[in-house]
Design a protein around this motif. Structure first.
Motif, PDB file in Angstrom:
ATOM      1  N   GLU A  81      89.617  62.140  51.159  1.00  0.00           N
ATOM      2  CA  GLU A  81      89.956  60.835  50.584  1.00  0.00           C
ATOM      3  C   GLU A  81      90.890  60.051  51.506  1.00  0.00           C
ATOM      4  N   TRP A  82      91.798  60.768  52.168  1.00  0.00           N
ATOM      5  CA  TRP A  82      92.679  60.112  53.136  1.00  0.00           C
ATOM      6  C   TRP A  82      91.871  59.561  54.309  1.00  0.00           C
ATOM      7  N   MET A  83      90.888  60.310  54.793  1.00  0.00           N
ATOM      8  CA  MET A  83      90.022  59.814  55.858  1.00  0.00           C
ATOM      9  C   MET A  83      89.281  58.557  55.412  1.00  0.00           C
ATOM     10  N   ASP A  84      88.781  58.569  54.187  1.00  0.00           N
ATOM     11  CA  ASP A  84      88.105  57.385  53.651  1.00  0.00           C
ATOM     12  C   ASP A  84      89.059  56.196  53.628  1.00  0.00           C
ATOM     13  N   HIS A  85      90.286  56.435  53.190  1.00  0.00           N
ATOM     14  CA  HIS A  85      91.282  55.359  53.083  1.00  0.00           C
ATOM     15  C   HIS A  85      91.537  54.713  54.435  1.00  0.00           C
ATOM     16  N   LEU A  86      91.579  55.537  55.497  1.00  0.00           N
ATOM     17  CA  LEU A  86      91.851  55.010  56.829  1.00  0.00           C
ATOM     18  C   LEU A  86      90.580  54.582  57.569  1.00  0.00           C
ATOM     19  N   GLY A  87      89.422  54.800  56.965  1.00  0.00           N
ATOM     20  CA  GLY A  87      88.174  54.426  57.614  1.00  0.00           C
ATOM     21  C   GLY A  87      87.813  55.317  58.782  1.00  0.00           C
ATOM     22  N   ILE A  88      88.095  56.617  58.653  1.00  0.00           N
ATOM     23  CA  ILE A  88      87.765  57.598  59.700  1.00  0.00           C
ATOM     24  C   ILE A  88      86.470  58.304  59.289  1.00  0.00           C
ATOM     25  N   PRO A  89      85.339  57.975  59.887  1.00  0.00           N
ATOM     26  CA  PRO A  89      84.085  58.595  59.458  1.00  0.00           C
ATOM     27  C   PRO A  89      83.956  60.051  59.894  1.00  0.00           C
ATOM     28  N   GLN A  90      84.496  60.372  61.072  1.00  0.00           N
ATOM     29  CA  GLN A  90      84.402  61.739  61.597  1.00  0.00           C
ATOM     30  C   GLN A  90      85.575  61.990  62.540  1.00  0.00           C
TER      31      GLN A  90
END
Length: 264
Positions: A81-90
């Motif tokens: 969810e944190w990756m989604d929040h920052l827009g980190i796909p991979q």
């Protein structure tokens, strides 16, 4: 200092550099801080992020619901969810003990979100005195962790700030899921490097894994390393990390003359 609101929790992280993302996840004691020198070393080629898991560092320490949030699967959800929040796909992952468990679980559950995983002290070989199990065993390991933290200024202060429940509950999971930890290695389909310190008094190198690892997995032992090889041997560790993340074929990673190696 950077803060992201993920669900109902505030998650602290720091970021350096530009390029492909690399996410650092700390272990049972400490916080993002003991990754700083490695982040700086890699920041010329990567966008490095170091996250404080909930219960540690400057992230939230919930007063209620700790029994559910300080669990491995919830940490996996929060990282995604944190990756989604920052827009980190991979991203690539570098994790230590608890952080290594989280990184490998993210790779298993969401392989499209993970490039390569460097797992330091993956706790597949936690050792307890013979005949000691249950709460007593967890207490012994917690005390050992506390003593280890006192040897490193960048760990000691952060260890004192951690929620003891976050340490205890996640440590208990590692103790009770040893078979699962080994199975996850078999199931992993991402390039994976396991790194251990030969002198680690808590998690000794799991030499029983020799001969049982997939061709995409490498096991490397740093002879002079202890529980925090990134702090004991910063220059060799940083070079090893950069090589692993940049080699066209990470399974062909080799060690420099001063390192001894253990492959499958």
């Amino acid at each position: 200092m950077s803060i992201a609101t993920v669900g109902e929790y505030l998650i602290h992280y720091e970021a350096l550099g530009r390029g492909q993302p690399v996410i650092f996840l700390h272990g049972w004691v400490g916080s993002w801080r003991y990754w700083l020198s490695t982040m700086q070393a890699l920041s010329h080629r990567f966008r490095t992020y170091a996250v404080d898991l909930v219960g540690f560092g400057d992230s939230a320490k919930p007063r209620q619901g700790a029994d559910s949030v300080y669990r491995l699967e919830r940490y996996v959800e929060l990282v995604q969810e944190w990756m989604d929040h920052l827009g980190i796909p991979q991203a690539h992952f570098i994790g230590h003990t608890l952080g290594a468990m989280v990184a490998i679980r993210v790779a298993l559950q969401h392989p499209d979100r993970v490039g390569r995983v460097l797992a330091v002290g993956y706790p597949v070989s936690l050792e307890l005195p013979k005949g000691i199990l249950g709460p007593a065993g967890k207490g012994i390991l917690t005390e050992r962790l506390s003593r280890l933290a006192q040897e490193y200024p960048e760990v000691q202060r952060e260890h004192l700030r951690a929620d003891p429940e976050a340490i205890g509950l996640s440590l208990e999971e590692a103790l009770t899921r040893q078979d699962a930890l080994r199975e996850w290695l078999r199931l992993a389909d991402r390039p994976l490097l396991l790194v251990y310190g030969r002198r680690d008094p808590l998690i000794p190198p799991p030499l029983f894994l020799n001969g049982s690892l997939d061709a995409s997995i490498r096991l490397i032992i740093l002879e002079e390393g202890r529980h925090f090889p990134m702090l004991d041997l910063p220059a060799p560790f940083q070079r090893l990390a950069e090589d692993f993340l940049t080699l066209p074929d990470p399974s062909q990673i080799t060690l420099k003359e001063e390192w001894r190696r253990r492959f499958r």
